[in-house]
Scaffold this active site. Structure first.
Site, PDB file in Angstrom:
ATOM      1  N   SER A  83      37.846  48.572  64.024  1.00 34.66           N
ATOM      2  CA  SER A  83      38.191  47.476  63.117  1.00 34.66           C
ATOM      3  C   SER A  83      39.623  47.044  63.355  1.00 34.66           C
ATOM      4  CB  SER A  83      38.045  47.947  61.667  1.00 34.66           C
ATOM      5  OG  SER A  83      38.655  47.062  60.757  1.00 34.66           O
ATOM      6  N   TYR A 102      39.982  53.511  54.455  1.00 32.12           N
ATOM      7  CA  TYR A 102      39.229  52.780  55.480  1.00 32.12           C
ATOM      8  C   TYR A 102      40.016  52.722  56.788  1.00 32.12           C
ATOM      9  CZ  TYR A 102      36.395  49.087  57.595  1.00 32.12           C
ATOM     10  OH  TYR A 102      35.584  48.374  58.440  1.00 32.12           O
TER      11      TYR A 102
END
Length: 268
Positions: free
Chosen positions: A140, A153
């Site tokens: 990501s 995250y």
């Protein structure tokens, strides 16, 4: 061993996983889907051409389940797995002190341990179809630079980036390519989730309020194809991710100041 190349994709019941499945399926690959969402996988299968597909319900947190899933898919695909897309993942946001123990552990288990277990389980299959086989990990933009509200995250996605870089060296002698995708905000159902249990505001609303672009999921699927067939270790997808990567490399001080000053939310 079948002549038709095969790809196994976790999180194949929706979003990026579904888009990758369709992109490879339309190009003649045998497609395997792994997910806990049986209905989602059936829907993905209904969109795939011909009968060259297979789905298997399992939880990426279960190491033994990985072995069963990959053995079943390899058999269905004629004895081969050329690409394994470690794509399953969940979002979590909000300040660290807002995140519950259960939320933190679930995110770490799925996003990080699931990737490690998948890599471990698929290695013998990719070694069999090497050279040119590939482990493709979905990281990501949050794995480029951490931002407020994304500590857990980001930690998982920095971890996926590190796993990719480590295995790129470890598996070189086996002829297995290891690659990662680093997308920013992608138009998938994950954007409609809330960041954590203490807020009802969806991630999509926060992205729009922050003035950030949402990238079509098809761009990630094309990037996945290019990553599998190219030489680039990490493939950045989406304007936000590209801007972040540029700033992290060339203007780290300025980026830090912007992030600490409450600049636009970054990550996917």
């Amino acid at each position: 061993m079948s002549a038709r190349k095969a790809i196994f994709i976790t999180g194949g019941g929706s979003g990026i996983g579904r888009a990758i499945a369709l992109y490879f399926g339309e190009r003649g690959w045998f497609v395997g889907l792994g997910d806990i969402d049986t209905a989602g996988m059936k829907e993905t299968e209904s969109m795939l051409p011909g009968g060259y597909h297979y789905s298997h319900k399992f939880d990426v947190r279960d190491r033994d389940a990985w072995d069963k899933a990959l053995e079943a898919f390899s058999t269905a695909a004629g004895g081969r797995i050329d690409v394994m897309a470690n794509n399953a993942g969940i979002p979590i946001g909000g300040s660290l002190i807002e995140n519950s123990v259960d939320e933190i552990e679930r995110c770490l288990d799925i996003n990080l341990k699931g990737v490690l277990f998948g890599a471990q389980a698929v290695h013998p299959y990719l070694k069999k179809t090497a050279p040119g086989s590939c482990l493709l990990n979905t990281a990501s933009a949050a794995g480029i630079y951490g931002s407020p509200g994304g500590s857990v995250y980001s930690a998982t996605k920095f971890g996926v980036r590190a796993i990719t870089e480590s295995l790129d060296g470890e598996w070189l002698a086996d002829g297995i390519n290891v690659r990662s995708l680093m997308p920013s905000f992608i138009d998938t159902p994950l954007l409609d989730h809330s960041p954590n249990k203490k807020t009802n505001e969806g991630i999509r609303a926060r992205v729009i309020a922050g003035g950030l672009e949402i990238t079509p999921v098809e761009e990630v699927a094309e990037a996945a194809w290019n990553a599998v067939h190219g030489e680039k270790l990490h493939t950045v997808v989406g304007k936000t991710a590209k801007d972040l990567a540029f700033a992290a490399r060339w203007m780290p001080g300025r980026l830090r100041k912007r992030i600490r000053g409450g600049g636009k939310m970054l990550g996917d």
